[in-house]
Design an enzyme around this catalytic site. Structure first.
Site, PDB file in Angstrom:
ATOM      1  N   HIS A  26     -14.674 -62.559 -28.396  1.00  0.00           N
ATOM      2  CA  HIS A  26     -16.166 -63.700 -28.864  1.00  0.00           C
ATOM      3  C   HIS A  26     -16.939 -62.657 -28.397  1.00  0.00           C
ATOM      4  O   HIS A  26     -17.802 -63.502 -27.352  1.00  0.00           O
ATOM      5  CB  HIS A  26     -15.636 -64.949 -27.912  1.00  0.00           C
ATOM      6  CG  HIS A  26     -15.117 -65.675 -28.382  1.00  0.00           C
ATOM      7  ND1 HIS A  26     -13.033 -65.729 -28.084  1.00  0.00           N
ATOM      8  CD2 HIS A  26     -14.321 -67.253 -29.499  1.00  0.00           C
ATOM      9  CE1 HIS A  26     -11.782 -66.207 -28.713  1.00  0.00           C
ATOM     10  NE2 HIS A  26     -12.883 -66.962 -29.174  1.00  0.00           N
ATOM     11  N   GLY A 114     -12.110 -72.080 -20.137  1.00  0.00           N
ATOM     12  CA  GLY A 114     -11.002 -71.757 -21.503  1.00  0.00           C
ATOM     13  C   GLY A 114     -11.274 -73.115 -22.723  1.00  0.00           C
ATOM     14  O   GLY A 114     -11.772 -73.058 -23.502  1.00  0.00           O
ATOM     15  N   ARG A 358       3.934 -96.016  -2.423  1.00  0.00           N
ATOM     16  CA  ARG A 358       3.134 -96.176  -2.422  1.00  0.00           C
ATOM     17  C   ARG A 358       2.309 -96.617  -1.792  1.00  0.00           C
ATOM     18  O   ARG A 358       0.939 -96.306  -0.716  1.00  0.00           O
ATOM     19  CB  ARG A 358       2.478 -96.882  -3.743  1.00  0.00           C
ATOM     20  CG  ARG A 358       2.443 -98.442  -3.448  1.00  0.00           C
ATOM     21  CD  ARG A 358       1.421 -99.040  -4.571  1.00  0.00           C
ATOM     22  NE  ARG A 358       1.853-101.109  -4.726  1.00  0.00           N
ATOM     23  CZ  ARG A 358       1.908-101.538  -5.214  1.00  0.00           C
ATOM     24  NH1 ARG A 358       0.015-101.466  -6.149  1.00  0.00           N
ATOM     25  NH2 ARG A 358       1.921-103.052  -5.608  1.00  0.00           N
ATOM     26  N   ASP A 470       3.411-105.354 -16.891  1.00  0.00           N
ATOM     27  CA  ASP A 470       2.221-104.320 -17.436  1.00  0.00           C
ATOM     28  C   ASP A 470       3.077-103.222 -18.590  1.00  0.00           C
ATOM     29  O   ASP A 470       2.216-103.613 -19.513  1.00  0.00           O
ATOM     30  CB  ASP A 470       1.804-103.029 -16.695  1.00  0.00           C
ATOM     31  CG  ASP A 470       0.630-103.764 -15.785  1.00  0.00           C
ATOM     32  OD1 ASP A 470       0.331-105.073 -16.061  1.00  0.00           O
ATOM     33  OD2 ASP A 470       0.242-103.538 -14.830  1.00  0.00           O
ATOM     34  N   HIS A 474       2.438 -99.129 -19.735  1.00  0.00           N
ATOM     35  CA  HIS A 474       2.268 -98.191 -18.559  1.00  0.00           C
ATOM     36  C   HIS A 474       2.920 -97.841 -18.000  1.00  0.00           C
ATOM     37  O   HIS A 474       3.050 -97.414 -16.955  1.00  0.00           O
ATOM     38  CB  HIS A 474       1.497 -99.786 -17.801  1.00  0.00           C
ATOM     39  CG  HIS A 474      -0.099-100.156 -17.661  1.00  0.00           C
ATOM     40  ND1 HIS A 474       0.054 -99.870 -18.935  1.00  0.00           N
ATOM     41  CD2 HIS A 474      -0.818-100.167 -17.113  1.00  0.00           C
ATOM     42  CE1 HIS A 474      -1.292-100.828 -19.027  1.00  0.00           C
ATOM     43  NE2 HIS A 474      -2.259-100.533 -17.798  1.00  0.00           N
TER      44      HIS A 474
END
Length: 665
Positions: A26, A114, A358, A470, A474
């Site tokens: 380019h 890129g 979690r 959900d 989800h």
């Protein structure tokens, strides 16, 4: 004496000659931005070509990375370890000048660019890292962390949605040492952009809270220099300098055309350009006068030497801070930090909590953040769902720039791309949270972290259909398989608190790539383990329940399904082995002898159980094995009911095993 236009023309001709020799590339962007680059790199940029890793160098990001010959020409001309032979090898196999700039291949390249827009988001992360470290370490007259981040962008970068996410947050955070040059040439691959990019870019950035300098002639060095000086003197907000340029500047027939964007100019047009710009030199020839004018090594050494003297004085006045900054910037970990994590792992196994992974992750973060002060956490507006906040976290804001937690807002892509910039800058270890399903928004930034081998940690919660109500929008299905298929990315799906702590330890200890932690919403019991089994977790896969007597069946599971596999083994007899495989990439990296000991070839009766897409498991169970997985999207409903509906029950596991295998001891 060499004038600015002549120096800029050196960039132009190296770029067009290299693209022509490669018959690929380019040339238009380097030719159009050469005058801007000359002002920045020759007159302003603080860097040392002899020491590309100097901590306090200005960072430069070429976000429109397809114009890579621009940065390669600059690196060569200013004295980096990029030779004329490297330029001649542009886009060739194993060359140091690949088609797009790649971090680690070429001295002086700060990030791999890129995929348009991501370099800009990386630059935002670098600017955030600089300001955070400056707030944490600078004292009195000692500005040991004090540099700018510069970024070149084109129309394509600003069309990409990640530019909105990252630049909106940059404005909110007031990252005043971020300066972006917009190459406004009005051309993309398909031609004149007015038919598909009619945004008022300047007003857009003003709405973000940026300083915008409009209508700069990108081919007038004095105008560019004045705009740059204004930007450098405005430290309460980032700056966008809008430079009107001509793509392929100097080419008599093709300048201003998309034909210069992504193809060589051709020998005839290059010769005509030489005549038009009064450049009588052969391809790749740079006269000594011009080369000497560009050489930045003496200036760079002097700048770094001045900083070295300041840092030495800083170290005398603030020895602890100097030692800590040195440790962080070299990537070394605190001496006793890993011991604290080992203690936490043992204590967790002994306490045997039943918690969602979690929550176990949050408990691990409490330890990690205490012993690794370089941690910079965050979440994409889900901190209290991902449980990425901890007792010692405090927000990083425009008014509190020393904070260790970034509220990224609903900007998953920007969060992950910015974390790449933070990691590349050095001195901080970033982690960020979102739901596992929403890693799709950030997928390419995660890929780039792996490509660049950066220590970035993703906390991806709500890891299966078990999240429940959900529903399928989800509930992740194919996401685990996608992450696991990414080269260089370690993906963990721990089954309990102990495995979660180990996964965090391994993520922090890893220097050569990113880690994804895929964590449950629902509570999971801690599995009984010996000390040896706890140690084996780091291998990625290990025998959690050993068979008694003859081995008749192997059950392989991850995450919440390990509990199910253990219950099934109790019903199926003494010959059943249960393998917990929290990280397939870690397991695959083990010696063949270890892998065969965990999954002996002599036992072909194998069943994998995971509430995710099944395809990746056939390499472990074989075509004669079985996989209990999720080959379709989920449903909305209470988590336990959804799991049962799709066969993640003891009764279904037993029926699958008994229908396919003889498991009598």
């Amino acid at each position: 004496m060499t004038d600015p236009r002549t120096r800029a023309n050196a960039i132009r001709f190296l770029s067009m000659d290299a693209v022509q020799k490669a018959n690929s590339g380019h040339p238009g962007a380097p030719m159009g931005m050469a005058d801007i680059a000359e002002v920045l790199w020759h007159q302003t940029l603080r860097h040392n070509p002899v020491n590309p890793g100097w901590w306090n160098r200005d960072r430069f990001v070429l976000s429109n990375g397809h114009g890579s010959m621009l940065i390669y020409s600059l690196l060569h001309l200013t004295g980096y370890d990029v030779t004329i032979e490297d330029l001649k090898a542009f886009r060739q196999l194993h060359s140091r000048t690949p088609g797009h700039p790649e971090f680690g291949y070429t001295a002086g390249v700060e990030t791999t660019t890129g995929p348009l827009g991501q370099g800009l988001a990386n630059a935002v992360g670098m600017a955030l890292a600089e300001r955070t470290l400056a707030a944490q370490f600078n004292r009195d007259q000692f500005s040991v962390m004090d540099h700018f981040t510069y970024c070149f962008v084109g129309d394509g970068c600003l069309m990409e949605g990640v530019s909105h996410e990252a630049c909106s947050l940059a404005g909110t955070l007031g990252l005043g040492k971020l300066i972006v040059f917009y190459d406004d040439n009005g051309i993309s691959i398909d031609g004149d952009v007015s038919g598909w990019f009619a945004d008022d870019t300047a007003t857009r950035f003003e709405a973000y809270g940026w300083q915008v300098i409009r209508h700069v002639d990108g081919h007038d060095s004095e105008e560019v220099q004045q705009a740059l000086a204004t930007a450098r003197n405005t430290l309460d907000r980032p700056t966008l300098i809008c430079c009107r340029t001509t793509i392929g500047f100097g080419a008599p027939k093709l300048a201003g055309s998309e034909k210069t964007h992504g193809a060589p100019l051709g020998d005839a047009e290059i010769q005509a350009t030489r005549e038009a710009l009064h450049w009588p030199y052969a391809p790749f020839e740079i006269p000594e006068e011009i080369r000497s004018s560009w050489d930045g090594r003496a200036r760079g050494a002097a700048i770094e030497s001045e900083w070295d003297a300041m840092f030495a004085a800083y170290a005398k006045a603030h020895p602890a801070l100097a030692a800590e900054l040195s440790r962080r910037m070299t990537g070394a970990l605190p001496a006793d930090a890993m011991a604290s994590l080992e203690t936490a792992i043992r204590d967790t196994q002994a306490a045997a909590p039943k918690v969602a992974t979690r929550k176990a992750s949050q408990d691990a973060i409490e330890v990690v953040a205490r012993v690794f002060p370089e941690v910079l956490g965050g979440s994409a507006d889900l901190g209290h769902s991902n449980l990425t906040v901890w007792s010692g976290s405090h927000a990083n804001t425009a008014l509190q720039p020393d904070g260790n937690y970034v509220h990224y807002g609903v900007r998953e892509f920007a969060m992950c791309a910015m974390m790449n910039g933070v990691a590349l800058h050095g001195g901080l270890i970033p982690f960020g949270g979102t739901f596992l399903i929403f890693m799709e928004y950030a997928r390419n930034a995660i890929r780039m972290a792996a490509l660049m081998r950066q220590r970035v940690i993703y906390v991806l919660t709500h890891d299966s259909i078990g999240l429940g109500e959900d529903g399928p929008t989800h509930q992740p299905i194919e996401q685990l398989a996608s992450l696991r298929s990414t080269p260089g990315l370690d993906t963990w799906r721990p089954c309990d608190a102990t495995e979660t702590f180990v996964a965090w330890r391994e993520a922090i200890a890893r220097h050569d790539g990113p880690t994804a932690l895929c964590l449950s919403r629902q509570g999971l019991p801690t599995m009984p383990r010996s000390d040896a089994q706890v140690q084996a977790i780091a291998q990625g896969g290990y025998v959690l329940r050993a068979e008694q007597g003859r081995l008749t069946l192997i059950l392989i599971a991850t995450g919440s399904e390990v509990e199910l596999a253990m219950a099934a083994a109790d019903q199926l007899g003494t010959g059943v082995r249960v393998v917990s495989m929290p990280s397939t990439s870690r397991f695959d990296a083990q010696p063949a002898a270890y892998r065969d000991a965990v999954l002996p070839a002599s036992c072909r009766a194998r069943v994998a159980i995971e509430a995710g897409h099944p395809d990746g498991w056939y390499k472990y169970v074989g075509l004669d094995g079985a996989v209990i997985g999720m080959p379709r999207f989920g449903e909305s409903g209470p988590g336990p009911e959804v799991m049962a509906h799709f066969g993640f029950t003891l009764a279904h596991v037993l029926s699958v095993v008994r229908a396919q295998f003889d498991v009598s001891a």
